[in-house]
Design a protein around this motif. Structure first.
Motif, short mmCIF file in Angstrom:
data_model
loop_
_atom_site.label_atom_id
_atom_site.label_comp_id
_atom_site.label_asym_id
_atom_site.label_seq_id
_atom_site.Cartn_x
_atom_site.Cartn_y
_atom_site.Cartn_z
N ASP A 128 -12.58 -8.95 -5.46
CA ASP A 128 -12.26 -10.40 -4.88
C ASP A 128 -11.90 -10.62 -3.43
OD1 ASP A 128 -12.55 -11.39 -7.43
OD2 ASP A 128 -10.42 -10.88 -8.08
N ARG A 129 -11.14 -9.69 -2.92
CA ARG A 129 -10.54 -9.63 -1.47
C ARG A 129 -10.63 -8.03 -0.96
NH1 ARG A 129 -5.16 -13.25 -2.05
NH2 ARG A 129 -6.07 -14.98 -3.01
N PRO A 130 -10.93 -7.92 0.25
CA PRO A 130 -10.76 -6.83 1.05
C PRO A 130 -9.62 -6.48 1.19
CG PRO A 130 -11.79 -8.26 2.44
CD PRO A 130 -11.69 -8.88 1.06
N ALA A 131 -9.14 -5.29 1.43
CA ALA A 131 -7.85 -4.73 1.73
C ALA A 131 -7.65 -3.82 2.78
CB ALA A 131 -6.95 -4.12 0.36
N ILE A 132 -6.63 -3.50 3.48
CA ILE A 132 -6.46 -2.68 4.74
C ILE A 132 -5.71 -1.58 4.12
CG2 ILE A 132 -5.67 -2.25 6.96
CD1 ILE A 132 -5.95 -5.41 7.40
N ALA A 133 -6.21 -0.48 4.13
CA ALA A 133 -5.66 0.80 3.73
C ALA A 133 -5.51 1.82 4.80
CB ALA A 133 -6.30 1.41 2.70
N ALA A 134 -4.36 2.48 4.86
CA ALA A 134 -4.11 3.55 6.04
C ALA A 134 -3.31 4.62 5.42
CB ALA A 134 -3.32 2.97 7.04
N LEU A 135 -3.77 5.93 6.23
CA LEU A 135 -2.91 7.13 5.60
C LEU A 135 -1.67 7.15 6.39
CD1 LEU A 135 -5.88 9.75 5.98
CD2 LEU A 135 -4.44 9.39 3.95
N LEU A 136 -0.61 7.50 5.68
CA LEU A 136 0.74 7.69 6.27
C LEU A 136 1.18 9.05 6.00
CD1 LEU A 136 2.06 4.11 4.89
CD2 LEU A 136 1.35 4.78 7.27
N PRO A 137 1.98 9.50 7.07
CA PRO A 137 2.93 10.68 6.39
C PRO A 137 3.79 10.90 5.51
CG PRO A 137 3.68 9.93 8.59
CD PRO A 137 2.77 8.84 8.10
N THR A 138 4.12 12.08 4.79
CA THR A 138 5.03 12.13 3.69
C THR A 138 5.77 13.45 3.83
OG1 THR A 138 3.88 13.17 2.07
CG2 THR A 138 3.37 10.80 2.29
N LEU A 139 6.89 13.76 3.15
CA LEU A 139 7.23 14.86 2.99
C LEU A 139 6.62 15.83 1.96
CD1 LEU A 139 11.28 13.93 3.12
CD2 LEU A 139 9.73 14.73 4.82
N GLY A 140 5.67 15.45 1.31
CA GLY A 140 5.02 16.22 0.55
C GLY A 140 4.00 17.09 1.05
N GLU A 141 2.92 17.50 0.09
CA GLU A 141 1.94 18.62 0.91
C GLU A 141 0.91 17.93 1.43
OE1 GLU A 141 0.79 20.79 -2.28
OE2 GLU A 141 2.62 21.89 -2.73
N ASN A 142 0.75 16.64 1.24
CA ASN A 142 -0.45 15.84 2.06
C ASN A 142 0.17 14.29 2.29
OD1 ASN A 142 -0.87 15.90 -1.39
ND2 ASN A 142 -1.30 14.01 -0.85
N ASP A 143 -0.67 13.62 2.88
CA ASP A 143 -0.40 12.18 3.47
C ASP A 143 -0.50 11.27 2.22
OD1 ASP A 143 0.09 12.81 6.04
OD2 ASP A 143 -2.02 12.62 6.71
N MET A 144 -0.45 10.26 2.27
CA MET A 144 -0.71 9.26 1.17
C MET A 144 -1.22 7.76 1.93
SD MET A 144 1.76 6.28 0.86
CE MET A 144 3.10 5.85 1.95
N VAL A 145 -1.93 7.13 0.77
CA VAL A 145 -2.48 5.85 1.38
C VAL A 145 -1.84 4.76 0.77
CG1 VAL A 145 -4.39 4.43 0.70
CG2 VAL A 145 -4.80 6.94 1.54
N MET A 146 -1.35 3.83 1.82
CA MET A 146 -0.87 2.52 1.18
C MET A 146 -1.93 1.45 1.73
SD MET A 146 2.96 1.16 1.62
CE MET A 146 2.87 1.07 3.72
N LEU A 147 -2.11 0.34 0.40
CA LEU A 147 -2.59 -0.84 0.52
C LEU A 147 -1.89 -1.88 -0.29
CD1 LEU A 147 -6.05 -0.53 -1.26
CD2 LEU A 147 -4.00 0.99 -1.73
N ASP A 148 -2.16 -3.14 0.17
CA ASP A 148 -2.72 -3.74 1.34
C ASP A 148 -1.92 -3.74 2.46
OD1 ASP A 148 -4.45 -5.41 2.89
OD2 ASP A 148 -3.67 -7.19 2.17
#
Length: 351
Positions: A128-148
């Motif tokens: 229905d609608r596009p979203a903006i997603a980005a990689l963000l740093p974490t304390l875990g083994e890998n980054d994470m993605v947040m959207l929208d």
């Protein structure tokens, strides 16, 4: 204009706070990091070629298309749309529409870029609608993605489910995790907390064990960076506030450390002793190492580079685009959405 069948990334060389000096430098930096991709640069041809020459670029991998106009940060989306054919941003996105390139990158006006991208590429079937997603740093083994992160201030249940599917596909492509952990941002972790849209989305995602993701429930704002999940899903209003808060906190921590380490002779000595640790912290919090917001849900790949990104940040955004091309992100999203709809055929998901 041909590139022998190799995938190509279109770049708005005039976008960002600095323009060609940074955007071209990021592209040249990427020529060694992603040897299987060529580049198509849009903007002031004279300025772009001067930068390419000064940086010793492999000219066989770069094509330049002259555009007489630039979309500025003050231009409204409606104004930008009317100047698609003459601006570097408009022609960068159009290159994806026409198949000249497989992804577009710009560091320019976000609202204008989203408007141009939606008009040129349209939303994918089932989105229905596009979203903006980005990689963000974490304390875990890998980054994470947040959207929208700002495209949609209000979202219903269907939007949140679509965001979850798109975010999981993004993580599978960029971080190469088979079953990403997905959570909905909420004001608490109890099942009764949150809006009706959030609670209904949680119920449907909890039952969607057939999708290539693991729904873990709700996550609160203070847990976003702990590395507990791989995808955080929310509406664009809350997501943008959360993102700006994270960025502000990162600047606060680095500025506080800088002030503490320069307050006395003893603290300066402490800085020298702890410098390896502070350098690691600075690297982890540097937004250039996580640059590249992706417009998910379009019939084509568009990556938004931060306007203040340096050449390394632009290169990181280009690498994100290259990975999404290589892992066929749009195909993964389409398959997962089709799978979800097949399991809910005849049911009405709140919209």
């Amino acid at each position: 204009m041909t590139n022998g069948g190799k995938p190509r990334i279109a770049i708005d060389a005039m976008g960002g706070d600095v323009g060609p000096a940074v955007m071209v430098a990021g592209a040249v930096m990427s020529q060694e990091q992603i040897p299987g991709v060529d580049f198509l640069l849009f903007g002031d041809e004279t300025a772009i070629r001067a930068e390419l020459s000064a940086l010793g670029a492999d000219m066989a991998r770069f094509d330049v298309v002259h555009c007489p106009e630039v979309i500025t940060g003050d231009d409204k989306p409606s104004q930008a749309i009317r100047r698609v054919k003459t601006t570097s941003m408009g022609q960068t996105v159009d290159a994806v529409k026409t198949g000249m390139a497989q992804a577009a990158i710009s560091g320019g006006n976000t609202g204008a870029l989203m408007a141009i991208s939606k008009l040129a590429l349209r939303t994918m079937p089932g989105i229905d609608r596009p979203a903006i997603a980005a990689l963000l740093p974490t304390l875990g083994e890998n980054d994470m993605v947040m959207l929208d992160l700002g495209a949609n201030t209000e979202c219903d249940t269907r939007n949140l489910i679509q965001f979850a599917v798109m975010g999981a596909a993004y993580v599978r492509s960029v971080l190469e995790l088979e079953r990403p952990r997905v959570a909905l941002l909420n004001i608490g972790t109890e099942e009764l907390k949150g809006t009706d849209a959030v609670k209904e989305a949680a119920t449907l995602l909890r039952d969607a064990k057939y999708l290539p993701m693991e729904f873990t429930g709700y996550i609160e704002g203070d847990k976003i960076s702990r590395g507990l999940v791989d995808v955080v899903v929310t509406d664009g209003f809350s997501g943008n506030i959360a993102l700006k808060t994270l960025e502000g906190t990162a600047r606060f921590v680095t500025d506080l450390l800088k002030r503490a380490f320069t307050s006395s002779i003893r603290s300066k000595l402490g800085f020298l002793i702890s410098r390896p640790a502070t350098d690691l912290l600075r690297h982890h919090l540097d937004p250039n190492n996580h640059n590249g917001g992706v417009f998910l849900g379009l019939n084509g790949l568009v990556v938004k580079s931060h306007g203040s990104a340096n050449a390394r940040g632009v290169a990181n955004a280009i690498q994100v685009a290259a990975k999404l091309i290589d892992h066929e992100l749009t195909r993964k999203i389409t398959e997962d959405l089709d799978n979800f709809r097949a399991h809910h055929k005849g049911e009405e998901v709140a919209g």
